[in-house]
Design an enzyme around this catalytic site. Structure first.
Site, PDB file in Angstrom:
ATOM      1  N   CYS A  96       0.468  -1.417   0.332  1.00 26.27           N
ATOM      2  CA  CYS A  96      -0.223   0.110  -0.036  1.00 26.27           C
ATOM      3  C   CYS A  96       0.586   1.100  -0.265  1.00 26.27           C
ATOM      4  O   CYS A  96       1.045   1.943  -0.891  1.00 26.27           O
ATOM      5  CB  CYS A  96      -0.929  -0.237   1.120  1.00 26.27           C
ATOM      6  SG  CYS A  96      -2.187   0.726   0.952  1.00 26.27           S
ATOM      7  N   ARG A 131     -13.302   5.052  -3.029  1.00 27.62           N
ATOM      8  CA  ARG A 131     -12.561   3.494  -1.697  1.00 27.62           C
ATOM      9  C   ARG A 131     -13.063   2.936  -2.205  1.00 27.62           C
ATOM     10  O   ARG A 131     -13.679   1.995  -2.735  1.00 27.62           O
ATOM     11  CB  ARG A 131     -13.764   3.660  -0.891  1.00 27.62           C
ATOM     12  CG  ARG A 131     -13.029   3.719   0.455  1.00 27.62           C
ATOM     13  CD  ARG A 131     -11.881   4.406   0.839  1.00 27.62           C
ATOM     14  NE  ARG A 131     -10.643   3.623   1.863  1.00 27.62           N
ATOM     15  CZ  ARG A 131      -9.453   4.690   1.816  1.00 27.62           C
ATOM     16  NH1 ARG A 131      -9.363   5.668   1.566  1.00 27.62           N
ATOM     17  NH2 ARG A 131      -9.133   3.522   2.987  1.00 27.62           N
ATOM     18  N   HIS A 195      -3.969  -6.578   2.268  1.00 28.83           N
ATOM     19  CA  HIS A 195      -3.374  -6.695   3.617  1.00 28.83           C
ATOM     20  C   HIS A 195      -4.306  -7.768   3.849  1.00 28.83           C
ATOM     21  O   HIS A 195      -4.905  -9.254   3.272  1.00 28.83           O
ATOM     22  CB  HIS A 195      -4.650  -5.597   4.023  1.00 28.83           C
ATOM     23  CG  HIS A 195      -4.259  -3.766   3.880  1.00 28.83           C
ATOM     24  ND1 HIS A 195      -2.557  -3.215   4.673  1.00 28.83           N
ATOM     25  CD2 HIS A 195      -5.013  -3.584   2.966  1.00 28.83           C
ATOM     26  CE1 HIS A 195      -2.567  -2.449   3.770  1.00 28.83           C
ATOM     27  NE2 HIS A 195      -3.732  -1.768   2.794  1.00 28.83           N
TER      28      HIS A 195
END
Length: 233
Positions: A96, A131, A195
């Protein structure tokens, strides 16, 4: 140097660990122990000295815009050693925010441009209206990966001849909504938006473990062949 002690560098863990990304390092430690290796993890933070040549593996996790801004001011001190390490085909893994800082710049939601290391030809733009969050599923050269993403930064390759995707999307967004790919692979360097952590996918973790062991053997003089670079790259 012990033949059975592997050194790992974790960059800015106190600032770049928003989603517990250092869990990836814990998984690697477990798998390396299974291979009869001990590990020593050095957390490299603001103002610390760092020489990537001293390590068998380098990890760089993710963070929010504020933390990235802080880290971006300190990080250029290490550009030369990181760039040399990557180009030599040594294993490094970024998640990220760490991914974004390897590129030329990251443009934040407020319009501020965070300058990256410019080691790899990519850039990232924060898109507040999109998002990208949820489960992801993609296919890599090492098989399928199922994990989780949560980011508004959209990353684009500026040189598709040099950079290759880490995976092709089946479910989720990955780098951005348009390209349908996830992360990047350059030699033995891997970037990802995954993640959860990503290396719960043991097929990927085992491949990275083998890279680390080979790199360690080269460093300790037990292996004279450089770390193998994936044939596709």
């Amino acid at each position: 140097m012990s033949d059975k002690l592997i050194k790992i560098a974790c960059l800015y863990e106190n600032l770049m660990n928003t989603y517990g990304d250092s869990g990836d390092v814990k998984i690697l430690k477990f798998l390396l122990k299974r291979e009869d290796y001990d590990t020593k993890v050095d957390n490299i933070s603001l103002g610390d000295k760092f020489n990537a040549d001293n390590y068998a593996f380098v990890f760089f996790g993710g963070g929010q815009d504020f933390e990235q801004t802080v880290v971006a001011k300190d990080l250029p001190r290490h550009k030369e050693t990181i760039e040399k390490y990557i180009n030599a085909g040594n294993p490094m893994f970024c998640i990220c925010g760490g991914y974004q800082l390897m590129g030329s710049y990251y443009k934040t939601n407020s319009g501020i441009t965070i300058k990256g290391l410019d080691i790899l030809p990519l850039h990232t733009i924060f898109k507040s209206d999109k998002r990208m969050i949820g489960d992801t599923h993609y296919m890599t050269e090492w098989g399928e990966v199922k994990t989780f993403e949560d980011h508004s930064g959209q990353t684009y390759f500026d040189d598709t001849n040099k950079l290759h995707p880490f995976g092709n999307m089946i479910e989720g967004y990955g780098n951005n909504p348009q390209d349908h790919v996830e992360g990047l692979r350059y030699r033995n360097f891997i970037d990802s938006y995954s993640h959860d952590p990503l290396l719960k996918n043991v097929n990927v973790a085992n491949e990275i473990v083998q890279m680390i062991i080979t790199r360690h053997q080269v460093r300790t003089g037990k292996e004279t062949t450089p770390v193998k670079v994936g044939e596709k790259y």
